[in-house]
Every structure is written in C-alpha cells, then in structure tokens.
Design a protein around this motif. Structure first.
Motif, PDB file in Angstrom:
ATOM      1  N   MET A 284      -4.877  -0.508  10.997  1.00  0.00           N
ATOM      2  CA  MET A 284      -5.375  -1.525  10.025  1.00  0.00           C
ATOM      3  C   MET A 284      -6.653  -1.270   8.963  1.00  0.00           C
ATOM      4  N   ARG A 285      -6.655  -2.019   8.001  1.00  0.00           N
ATOM      5  CA  ARG A 285      -7.643  -1.735   7.031  1.00  0.00           C
ATOM      6  C   ARG A 285      -8.091  -2.991   6.380  1.00  0.00           C
ATOM      7  N   LEU A 286      -9.560  -2.941   6.212  1.00  0.00           N
ATOM      8  CA  LEU A 286     -10.264  -4.406   5.883  1.00  0.00           C
ATOM      9  C   LEU A 286     -10.099  -4.449   4.190  1.00  0.00           C
ATOM     10  N   PRO A 287     -10.103  -5.874   3.867  1.00  0.00           N
ATOM     11  CA  PRO A 287     -10.287  -5.848   2.229  1.00  0.00           C
ATOM     12  C   PRO A 287     -11.413  -5.425   1.882  1.00  0.00           C
ATOM     13  N   THR A 288     -11.576  -4.757   0.596  1.00  0.00           N
ATOM     14  CA  THR A 288     -12.689  -4.283   0.085  1.00  0.00           C
ATOM     15  C   THR A 288     -13.615  -5.313  -0.525  1.00  0.00           C
ATOM     16  N   PHE A 289     -14.764  -5.113  -0.724  1.00  0.00           N
ATOM     17  CA  PHE A 289     -15.739  -6.135  -1.707  1.00  0.00           C
ATOM     18  C   PHE A 289     -14.907  -6.472  -2.841  1.00  0.00           C
ATOM     19  N   THR A 290     -14.437  -5.440  -3.408  1.00  0.00           N
ATOM     20  CA  THR A 290     -13.735  -5.627  -4.963  1.00  0.00           C
ATOM     21  C   THR A 290     -12.478  -6.845  -4.657  1.00  0.00           C
ATOM     22  N   ASP A 291     -11.473  -6.167  -3.612  1.00  0.00           N
ATOM     23  CA  ASP A 291     -10.452  -7.174  -3.297  1.00  0.00           C
ATOM     24  C   ASP A 291     -10.892  -8.793  -3.066  1.00  0.00           C
ATOM     25  N   LEU A 292     -11.914  -8.700  -2.599  1.00  0.00           N
ATOM     26  CA  LEU A 292     -12.384 -10.164  -1.965  1.00  0.00           C
ATOM     27  C   LEU A 292     -12.952 -10.918  -3.173  1.00  0.00           C
ATOM     28  N   TYR A 293     -13.948 -10.366  -3.820  1.00  0.00           N
ATOM     29  CA  TYR A 293     -14.926 -11.138  -4.657  1.00  0.00           C
ATOM     30  C   TYR A 293     -14.779 -10.693  -6.242  1.00  0.00           C
ATOM     31  N   TYR A 294     -14.116  -9.877  -6.775  1.00  0.00           N
ATOM     32  CA  TYR A 294     -14.035  -9.370  -8.086  1.00  0.00           C
ATOM     33  C   TYR A 294     -13.526 -10.574  -8.972  1.00  0.00           C
ATOM     34  N   THR A 295     -14.211 -11.202  -9.785  1.00  0.00           N
ATOM     35  CA  THR A 295     -13.735 -12.311 -10.665  1.00  0.00           C
ATOM     36  C   THR A 295     -14.359 -12.014 -12.050  1.00  0.00           C
ATOM     37  N   ALA A 296     -13.451 -11.565 -13.093  1.00  0.00           N
ATOM     38  CA  ALA A 296     -14.093 -11.363 -14.322  1.00  0.00           C
ATOM     39  C   ALA A 296     -12.990 -11.641 -15.324  1.00  0.00           C
ATOM     40  N   ALA A 297     -13.302 -11.050 -16.562  1.00  0.00           N
ATOM     41  CA  ALA A 297     -12.288 -11.091 -17.657  1.00  0.00           C
ATOM     42  C   ALA A 297     -11.010 -10.655 -16.989  1.00  0.00           C
ATOM     43  N   ASN A 298      -9.943 -11.416 -16.971  1.00  0.00           N
ATOM     44  CA  ASN A 298      -8.511 -11.177 -16.584  1.00  0.00           C
ATOM     45  C   ASN A 298      -8.310 -10.681 -15.155  1.00  0.00           C
ATOM     46  N   TYR A 299      -9.291 -10.829 -14.232  1.00  0.00           N
ATOM     47  CA  TYR A 299      -9.183 -10.557 -12.779  1.00  0.00           C
ATOM     48  C   TYR A 299      -9.909 -11.565 -12.055  1.00  0.00           C
ATOM     49  N   ILE A 300      -8.774 -12.072 -10.784  1.00  0.00           N
ATOM     50  CA  ILE A 300      -9.269 -13.110 -10.161  1.00  0.00           C
ATOM     51  C   ILE A 300      -9.245 -12.810  -8.808  1.00  0.00           C
ATOM     52  N   GLU A 347       1.059 -11.983 -19.825  1.00  0.00           N
ATOM     53  CA  GLU A 347      -0.278 -12.659 -20.386  1.00  0.00           C
ATOM     54  C   GLU A 347      -0.808 -13.368 -19.293  1.00  0.00           C
ATOM     55  N   ALA A 348      -0.585 -12.961 -18.083  1.00  0.00           N
ATOM     56  CA  ALA A 348      -1.474 -13.708 -17.101  1.00  0.00           C
ATOM     57  C   ALA A 348      -2.656 -12.971 -16.740  1.00  0.00           C
ATOM     58  N   ASP A 349      -3.265 -13.412 -15.787  1.00  0.00           N
ATOM     59  CA  ASP A 349      -4.616 -12.543 -15.073  1.00  0.00           C
ATOM     60  C   ASP A 349      -4.149 -11.871 -13.898  1.00  0.00           C
ATOM     61  N   TRP A 350      -4.781 -10.577 -13.661  1.00  0.00           N
ATOM     62  CA  TRP A 350      -4.696 -10.013 -12.309  1.00  0.00           C
ATOM     63  C   TRP A 350      -5.255 -10.752 -11.268  1.00  0.00           C
ATOM     64  N   GLU A 351      -4.436 -11.117 -10.362  1.00  0.00           N
ATOM     65  CA  GLU A 351      -4.623 -11.636  -9.184  1.00  0.00           C
ATOM     66  C   GLU A 351      -4.697 -10.774  -7.742  1.00  0.00           C
ATOM     67  N   SER A 352      -5.726 -11.061  -6.937  1.00  0.00           N
ATOM     68  CA  SER A 352      -5.833 -10.285  -5.861  1.00  0.00           C
ATOM     69  C   SER A 352      -4.948 -11.022  -4.715  1.00  0.00           C
ATOM     70  N   CYS A 353      -3.932 -10.655  -3.991  1.00  0.00           N
ATOM     71  CA  CYS A 353      -3.018 -11.443  -3.144  1.00  0.00           C
ATOM     72  C   CYS A 353      -2.360 -10.426  -2.246  1.00  0.00           C
ATOM     73  N   GLN A 354      -1.817 -11.023  -1.107  1.00  0.00           N
ATOM     74  CA  GLN A 354      -1.104 -10.195  -0.077  1.00  0.00           C
ATOM     75  C   GLN A 354       0.186 -10.383  -0.054  1.00  0.00           C
ATOM     76  N   ILE A 355       0.777  -9.368   0.195  1.00  0.00           N
ATOM     77  CA  ILE A 355       2.307  -9.209   0.588  1.00  0.00           C
ATOM     78  C   ILE A 355       2.706  -9.413   2.042  1.00  0.00           C
ATOM     79  N   THR A 356       3.460 -10.530   2.419  1.00  0.00           N
ATOM     80  CA  THR A 356       3.548 -10.978   3.651  1.00  0.00           C
ATOM     81  C   THR A 356       4.119  -9.591   4.481  1.00  0.00           C
ATOM     82  N   SER A 357       4.977  -8.714   4.188  1.00  0.00           N
ATOM     83  CA  SER A 357       5.533  -7.649   4.983  1.00  0.00           C
ATOM     84  C   SER A 357       6.219  -6.658   3.853  1.00  0.00           C
ATOM     85  N   LEU A 358       5.944  -5.352   4.202  1.00  0.00           N
ATOM     86  CA  LEU A 358       6.369  -4.269   3.279  1.00  0.00           C
ATOM     87  C   LEU A 358       6.821  -3.256   4.151  1.00  0.00           C
ATOM     88  N   ASP A 359       8.069  -2.929   4.110  1.00  0.00           N
ATOM     89  CA  ASP A 359       8.824  -1.694   4.772  1.00  0.00           C
ATOM     90  C   ASP A 359       8.727  -0.553   3.919  1.00  0.00           C
TER      91      ASP A 359
END
Length: 498
Positions: A284-300, A347-359
């Motif tokens: 397992m791997r924990l989310p980084t602080f960037t994944d959790l909190y980085y919100t700025a120009a073009n990033y959520i 045209e959209a912003d980058w969003e931090s999200c999770q993929i439910t499953s990935l093989d």
C-alpha cells in the motif's frame, strides 16, 4: 550523483507502507581502498560537469567522500539547470562494538521547468535543496544479529509559475522534514532465519499551499500538516539445497487506520546456474501531501483520497552459465484506489482522483554476453506493460506508461586502449497528451541511439559521449520536446587505485 553509485537493485515484497510496487536500493561504495578521482566534462548547450571523489581505509575504518557540480544553459527555452551534490560515507567495523555505517548528503538543484506542470506556462522555475543523514548499527551474538537505524531528511522546494516574478503570480514554497527509526533482530537456527522488527516514520510539511491552514503564519508558511507511520513485521526464510521459501506478515498503523500486509515467495534450482522463483505480496502507499492538498492554477487537490493498495504476483527465472547471464520476469498487479491527476478534456483543470481498480500485466527479459577480445559485452533487454483500464480523459501518471521498451547495447575494444559502446533503444508509450494548442495527440514510438568512445591508459581516461545520434524528435512527457543530438567530452584521472 550517479558516478558514486556502485549498484542498483530492485526489491520485491518489502514490508510496510510506501513500497507499492517494491523498492529501489541504491548502493554507494568506493572504487578501491585508497584513491583520488577527478572528472571534468564539457559539451553542447553550455554543459559543464566536475566531480571529485576519493576514499581512505585502514584499521576497520573506511571513509568515502565526493562532491560534484553540473550545469547547462538548456537545449531550448528555459530548460537550463544548475546542480550541486556532496556526499560522505563512513564505515567502522569493530569486533566488539559491531558495524557502524554513517551516511550524509546534500544537494541543490535549480532548473527551468518549461511547460512541465502546464504547457501554457513556458517560464516556470523550481529550486530545491535536500539534506539527509543516517546511521546504521549491526551487532551479532552467535545466532542472533541485532540491527538498528535512524535517519533524517530535510527538503526545501521553491516553485514559481513565471520565473523571476514570485510576487505577481502564484508561487509555492515547501519545507519538509522526514525522520525515522528502525529496530529488528535476526535469529538463525536449523529451521531457518527468523526476523522480528519495527520502524517508525514522521512526516511533516510547512507550505504556502499544502496542508491545513495555520492559525498564524510561521514565516512565509501559512499551511502545515504532519503524520506518523508505524510498521511491525515478522519474517521467516528457510533454504535447502534446491529449494528456498520465505514469508512475512506485518501490521502498519497510519492516519488511515491499521492494515495487515503479507508476502510469500518460493525458489527452486533444478540444475546448476538456473533458479526459478514464484511469489506474491500485498502493499500500500499513502497519498502524498501534493495529492491531497495542491490546489492552484489549473490544479485541484482532493483531501478525501485513500491509500493505494495492491497485490502483486510474480514469476522470475535467472540462468547463468559461462559467458551468458539471462533473466526473465512476469508479473500481475491487482491495484485498487490508484491515485492519478486527470483532466476530462484539454480545456479542463487537472484533478486529483482515484481509479477504483487497475490490473497491470508486465513482462521483462534481459540477456548479457560477456567475453574478452574485440567484443567485450552484448546486452539485450525488453520490457512490456499493459493495463486493463484506459483513461477517459488525459492521465498525468498512472495511465500514461511505457508500453514497450527494447534495447541492444554492444561494447567493443580495439587498438589496445580504445573502447566503443553503442546503445539503441525503441520506446512506445501508451496514452495521449494535449499540445500547446490544446490538440489531443497520441504518443508515437521513437528510436534513440547513444554512443561513447573512450581511450584509457594508466590513470587517465578520455571519452566522448553522443546522445540521440539520430537527432530523433520525441516527447517523453506531456508534449515536452526532448533534446536532439547532444555531444560532450571529458577526462577522468584516478590516482592510487588498486
């Protein structure tokens, strides 16, 4: 600095949080017991490099120290860099007190990041500084061996959206501290080797954007966050003449709760020189602080992210006989809650999200032929990767991967003191990217050819390097054009080596 690296090994089934796909162990070691080495290089695009290293040994003590500097004007607008490194390693082996291993390092990097975080901003700039240190102790008493280690890493990061204008446009400053301690014991018996241990890690960040808002700013920082991680494990391994087995089970405590992680592996040697291995491991791997909190120009960012989890199944075969060394790897990774930065459209912003499953399915092969005479070394390698899920938008990391990579490298020696190494590689990356005009484009396969011509006599070695001999135009990350043909040359002086 890569010139100080004695070896790199990939480790599967690492217990604890963090090693989602295994771990990379980078080993440093001196070239000899006593020597001094100086290297100087210059080349295209204002490239310059200098490296001074050396070692002394005696009475159970070995001291290795090195420092280097590397810079370039860059191959295109705002791609120049200025890097400095320093490293020291001290080993002391005492029959009574045990073995002590101390390491300390410092690095400063400043670089223009043209379009790296967003193609719409060609004048981005970043500067980082890192200091780290660790102390390891090993002591044996008959069948028992005790191991202990402490470590600390400090990092400072300064980022500007538009270089030289931090007061007018968004900018980020981060200051991180990571401290850790580890203690474990090994017990050898007729039943095998049993290990019991644990480790603790503390993560802390102060930032202008990452973390939770502070009641009062601390200097320039108005956000902060910290977390504590603990791992406890039990491992056991047993080896026979042809078979070996190993397994581990552990518990990890994090801000997301307690998780049980395990691994199991077995090996078989049917004939001399051949070893087969099969294994499985949970990680397992924990989310980084960037994944959790980085919100700025073009990033959520997304503070509700959960840890990534996976179970990896692998098969490996290694064969060595005479001048040949051949290895093959097959693996399948069942991943859940993978974290990625995705945008639904150009045209959209980058969003931090999770993929439910990935093989993920992968295969790797490597063959090395080494001999004396004109042809000294021949290396063939191939890697293949595929995934069950493809992004419906634009993926920045998880779904943008190298699908095929094949390489052939040959080293020849001639005229007594000359050597020539030529490496050809084919790359095929999955995924797509939006160019500077917002047009979606698929990654195209490309071919790279690199070479080195060297002459060596006594303590002196001269060399000329050429990367991308064919001047291939290619994109390795999100529409950023990579360098064309790049030529450099240097000299290496090694005194006292034996």
């Amino acid at each position: 600095d890569m010139e100080w690296v004695a070896g790199v090994e990939l480790i599967d089934a690492v217990p604890g949080v963090g090693a989602y796909a295994g771990a990379v162990n980078i080993r440093t070691a001196p070239l000899a017991e006593r020597y001094l080495r100086l290297e100087a290089t210059g080349g295209a695009h204002g490239y310059a490099y200098g490296n001074l290293s050396g070692a002394v040994s005696g009475r159970g003590l070995t001291l290795f120290g090195a420092a280097s500097y590397r810079r370039s004007d860059g191959y295109t607008h705002n791609t120049g860099f200025d890097n400095a490194n320093a490293f020291v390693r001290l080993n002391y082996d005492s029959p009574r007190a045990g073995f002590f291993d101390f390491q300390a390092g410092w690095q400063r990097r400043a670089f223009g990041s043209n379009g790296f975080y967003s193609l719409q901003y060609p004048d981005q700039f970043e500067q980082t500084q890192t200091a780290l240190g660790s102390l390891r102790w090993v002591r044996g008493w008959g069948p028992v061996r005790l191991n202990a280690a402490v470590s600390y890493r400090w990092n400072s990061d300064r980022y500007e959206l538009i270089r030289g204008e931090p007061g007018r446009v968004p900018y980020n400053y981060h200051l991180t501290d990571n401290a850790g301690a580890e203690l474990w014991a090994d017990y050898a018996s007729r039943a095998g080797v049993t290990s019991l241990g644990g480790d603790y890690t503390f993560h802390h960040i102060r930032s202008t954007v990452l973390g939770e808002p502070l009641p009062r700013p601390v200097g320039r920082y108005d956000h902060a966050k910290s977390r504590h991680i603990g791992n406890f494990w039990l491992r056991h391994g047993k080896r026979w003449r042809r078979f070996d087995v190993s397994g581990s089970v552990g518990a990890s405590t994090t801000p997301y709760g307690t998780s049980v992680l395990w691994s199991l592996a077995g090996g078989y040697r049917p004939v001399g020189g051949l070893r087969l291995e099969i294994g499985a491991a949970q990680s397992m791997r924990l989310p980084t602080f960037t994944d959790l909190y980085y919100t700025a120009a073009n990033y959520i960012g997304n503070p509700d992210l959960k840890p990534e989890r996976a179970v990896t199944y692998r098969f490996a075969a290694d064969y060595s006989r005479g001048r040949w060394n051949v290895s093959a790897r097959l693996y399948y990774r069942d991943g859940h809650n993978l974290i990625d930065w995705v945008k639904p459209s150009p045209e959209a912003d980058w969003e931090s999200c999770q993929i439910t499953s990935l093989d993920t399915y992968g295969a790797e092969g490597r063959a090395v032929y080494a001999t004396e005479g004109f042809l000294r070394r021949l290396v063939f390698s191939y890697g293949y990767l595929t995934q069950s899920k493809h992004s419906e938008g634009i993926s920045k990391y998880a779904l943008d991967y190298m699908r095929h990579k094949a390489a052939v490298s040959a080293e020849v020696r001639f005229l007594r003191r000359f050597s020539f190494v030529l490496t050809g590689s084919v790359y095929d990356r999955a995924g797509s990217y939006a160019d500077r005009e917002g047009v979606m484009r698929d990654y195209r396969p490309y071919f790279l050819l690199d070479g080195r011509l060297a002459w060596e006599k006594g303590c002196c070695r001269l060399y000329v390097d050429v990367t991308n001999l064919t001047d291939t135009e290619y994109f390795d990350f999100g529409g950023l054009r990579m360098p064309g043909t790049w030529i450099s040359g240097g000299v290496v002086l090694t005194l006292g080596r034996r």
